[in-house]
Design a protein around this motif. Structure first.
Motif, PDB file in Angstrom:
ATOM      1  N   ALA A   1      -7.467  16.094  -3.318  1.00 19.46           N
ATOM      2  CA  ALA A   1      -6.662  14.873  -3.280  1.00 19.46           C
ATOM      3  C   ALA A   1      -5.186  15.181  -3.472  1.00 19.46           C
ATOM      4  CB  ALA A   1      -7.155  13.884  -4.331  1.00 19.46           C
ATOM      5  N   ALA A   2      -4.872  16.174  -4.294  1.00 15.70           N
ATOM      6  CA  ALA A   2      -3.472  16.555  -4.499  1.00 15.70           C
ATOM      7  C   ALA A   2      -2.857  17.068  -3.200  1.00 15.70           C
ATOM      8  CB  ALA A   2      -3.363  17.616  -5.586  1.00 15.70           C
ATOM      9  N   TRP A   3      -3.623  17.855  -2.444  1.00 17.22           N
ATOM     10  CA  TRP A   3      -3.118  18.307  -1.141  1.00 17.22           C
ATOM     11  C   TRP A   3      -2.916  17.126  -0.193  1.00 17.22           C
ATOM     12  CZ3 TRP A   3      -7.323  22.687  -0.660  1.00 17.22           C
ATOM     13  CH2 TRP A   3      -6.996  23.712  -1.559  1.00 17.22           C
ATOM     14  N   MET A   4      -3.833  16.179  -0.228  1.00 15.97           N
ATOM     15  CA  MET A   4      -3.701  15.004   0.625  1.00 15.97           C
ATOM     16  C   MET A   4      -2.480  14.166   0.241  1.00 15.97           C
ATOM     17  SD  MET A   4      -7.702  13.817   0.913  1.00 15.97           S
ATOM     18  CE  MET A   4      -7.367  12.381   1.949  1.00 15.97           C
ATOM     19  N   ALA A   5      -2.259  14.026  -1.066  1.00 13.88           N
ATOM     20  CA  ALA A   5      -1.118  13.238  -1.524  1.00 13.88           C
ATOM     21  C   ALA A   5       0.199  13.839  -1.045  1.00 13.88           C
ATOM     22  CB  ALA A   5      -1.136  13.136  -3.049  1.00 13.88           C
ATOM     23  N   ALA A   6       0.282  15.163  -1.040  1.00 14.96           N
ATOM     24  CA  ALA A   6       1.494  15.820  -0.564  1.00 14.96           C
ATOM     25  C   ALA A   6       1.671  15.624   0.940  1.00 14.96           C
ATOM     26  CB  ALA A   6       1.445  17.309  -0.899  1.00 14.96           C
ATOM     27  N   ALA A   7       0.569  15.739   1.684  1.00 10.82           N
ATOM     28  CA  ALA A   7       0.649  15.608   3.143  1.00 10.82           C
ATOM     29  C   ALA A   7       0.916  14.169   3.573  1.00 10.82           C
ATOM     30  CB  ALA A   7      -0.646  16.107   3.785  1.00 10.82           C
ATOM     31  N   GLY A   8       0.390  13.203   2.820  1.00  2.08           N
ATOM     32  CA  GLY A   8       0.468  11.803   3.222  1.00  2.08           C
ATOM     33  C   GLY A   8       1.413  10.972   2.391  1.00  2.08           C
ATOM     34  N   ALA A   9       2.487  11.573   1.893  1.00  2.00           N
ATOM     35  CA  ALA A   9       3.423  10.831   1.038  1.00  2.00           C
ATOM     36  C   ALA A   9       3.985   9.603   1.750  1.00  2.00           C
ATOM     37  CB  ALA A   9       4.561  11.751   0.595  1.00  2.00           C
ATOM     38  N   ARG A  10       4.261   9.734   3.040  1.00  2.00           N
ATOM     39  CA  ARG A  10       4.807   8.605   3.815  1.00  2.00           C
ATOM     40  C   ARG A  10       3.798   7.472   3.887  1.00  2.00           C
ATOM     41  NH1 ARG A  10       6.756   9.062  10.187  1.00  2.00           N
ATOM     42  NH2 ARG A  10       7.040   6.838  10.572  1.00  2.00           N
ATOM     43  N   GLN A  11       2.558   7.781   4.174  1.00  2.00           N
ATOM     44  CA  GLN A  11       1.525   6.758   4.301  1.00  2.00           C
ATOM     45  C   GLN A  11       1.216   6.101   2.954  1.00  2.00           C
ATOM     46  OE1 GLN A  11       1.328   9.832   5.767  1.00  2.00           O
ATOM     47  NE2 GLN A  11       1.753   9.060   7.827  1.00  2.00           N
ATOM     48  N   ILE A  12       1.181   6.907   1.905  1.00  2.00           N
ATOM     49  CA  ILE A  12       0.900   6.360   0.581  1.00  2.00           C
ATOM     50  C   ILE A  12       2.012   5.411   0.139  1.00  2.00           C
ATOM     51  CG2 ILE A  12       0.657   6.958  -1.867  1.00  2.00           C
ATOM     52  CD1 ILE A  12      -0.768   9.535  -0.942  1.00  2.00           C
ATOM     53  N   ALA A  13       3.253   5.793   0.398  1.00  2.00           N
ATOM     54  CA  ALA A  13       4.383   4.952  -0.002  1.00  2.00           C
ATOM     55  C   ALA A  13       4.332   3.584   0.673  1.00  2.00           C
ATOM     56  CB  ALA A  13       5.694   5.653   0.331  1.00  2.00           C
ATOM     57  N   ALA A  14       3.821   3.535   1.901  1.00  2.00           N
ATOM     58  CA  ALA A  14       3.787   2.272   2.650  1.00  2.00           C
ATOM     59  C   ALA A  14       2.564   1.423   2.326  1.00  2.00           C
ATOM     60  CB  ALA A  14       3.809   2.564   4.156  1.00  2.00           C
ATOM     61  N   ALA A  15       1.594   1.980   1.609  1.00  2.00           N
ATOM     62  CA  ALA A  15       0.313   1.297   1.408  1.00  2.00           C
ATOM     63  C   ALA A  15       0.373   0.248   0.307  1.00  2.00           C
ATOM     64  CB  ALA A  15      -0.768   2.317   1.080  1.00  2.00           C
ATOM     65  N   ASP A  16      -0.328  -0.851   0.544  1.00  2.00           N
ATOM     66  CA  ASP A  16      -0.587  -1.834  -0.506  1.00  2.00           C
ATOM     67  C   ASP A  16      -1.906  -1.560  -1.196  1.00  2.00           C
ATOM     68  OD1 ASP A  16       1.729  -3.434  -0.014  1.00  2.00           O
ATOM     69  OD2 ASP A  16       0.726  -4.324   1.718  1.00  2.00           O
TER      70      ASP A  16
END
Length: 264
Positions: A125-140
């Motif tokens: 999950a930590a690797w995913m969080a780094a790769a998907g920072a843009r998507q996570i920031a936009a998510a509700d």
């Protein structure tokens, strides 16, 4: 005594709880030395990779397709699409992947998915969080791709839901692991072409009626372990859009390396 004395160095100024935790961790690592996430080799730290598996793991870095996360070659920009996403636009908006599904990356996905390796959730999950920072920031809200209840009974956990829960903890974005339901048990898709995969997934998903109000007007981040053709994620995205979602992004642990080698 040697273990305890060696642990005293550097922890004298830590709070008592932190000191005890450091001692406990050191004792556990001495009795049960940490092993590589992808193979039985020992490592210096827990949740790490041995040198050989590190070299054999392809992290998605540099320029990647803004839709599916596959690496792009040449003079691509951060907003470019791969050829496959241009020819067959997926139903979601933006996407990212942490790893390429080959080598040690593939071994880790399979161990996590089928080998009762819930200890792998945190590093993956930590690797995913780094790769998907843009998507996570936009998510509700963070939503995993669901398993059918029969498959869940056999596996005992939904790997995508476990990743979604951990990503929620890392980002402080809420996760709704039961928002989507898989109403129909689909057959394994290995060897299917694009049309067959789409047909296999058609009508398989629905928004749980009790969670429907949480979808309308929201930005949804869909979580899955592997992206191959995108049929499953597209079906989920269409289901969420039908329930009123404003935006649907995806974040996956691993992306099949060369999507255009798959049957069209």
């Amino acid at each position: 005594m040697h273990v305890i004395s060696s642990l005293k160095t550097g922890i004298g100024r830590l709070p008592l709880g932190a000191s005890l935790a450091a001692i406990r961790s050191g004792i556990v690592d001495t009795i049960y030395p940490p092993r590589c996430l992808a193979c039985p080799e020992y490592t210096d730290t827990a949740h790490g990779l041995c040198p050989a598996c590190w070299r054999d793991t392809v992290f998605v870095s540099g320029t990647a397709c803004v839709k599916c996360g596959v690496p792009l070659m040449g003079e691509a920009t951060a907003e470019d699409l791969c050829e496959r996403c241009q020819r067959h636009p997926p139903a979601w908006d933006f996407g990212a992947a942490a790893l390429i599904y080959q080598g040690a990356g593939r071994r880790m996905v399979l161990q996590f998915k089928h080998g009762d390796r819930l200890d792998m959730v945190r590093p993956l999950a930590a690797w995913m969080a780094a790769a998907g920072a843009r998507q996570i920031a936009a998510a509700d809200i963070i939503v995993p791709v669901p398993l059918h209840w029969r498959r869940l009974l056999r596996r005992r956990y939904n790997q995508s839901a476990e990743l979604a829960r951990r990503l929620s903890q890392l980002s402080s974005k809420p996760a709704a692991v039961d928002l989507l339901e898989r109403r129909r048990l689909t057959i394994p898709q290995e060897g299917m072409d694009r049309a067959a995969r789409a047909a296999n997934q058609a009508g398989a998903f629905a928004v749980a009626p009790r969670r429907a109000a949480e979808v309308k007007g929201r930005n949804i981040l869909l979580i899955d372990d592997v992206l191959t053709s995108g049929a499953t994620l597209s079906n989920c995205a269409e289901t969420l859009r039908g329930a009123g979602a404003t935006r649907v992004d995806i974040l996956v642990l691993a992306r099949v390396a060369f999507a255009d080698s798959l049957p069209i």
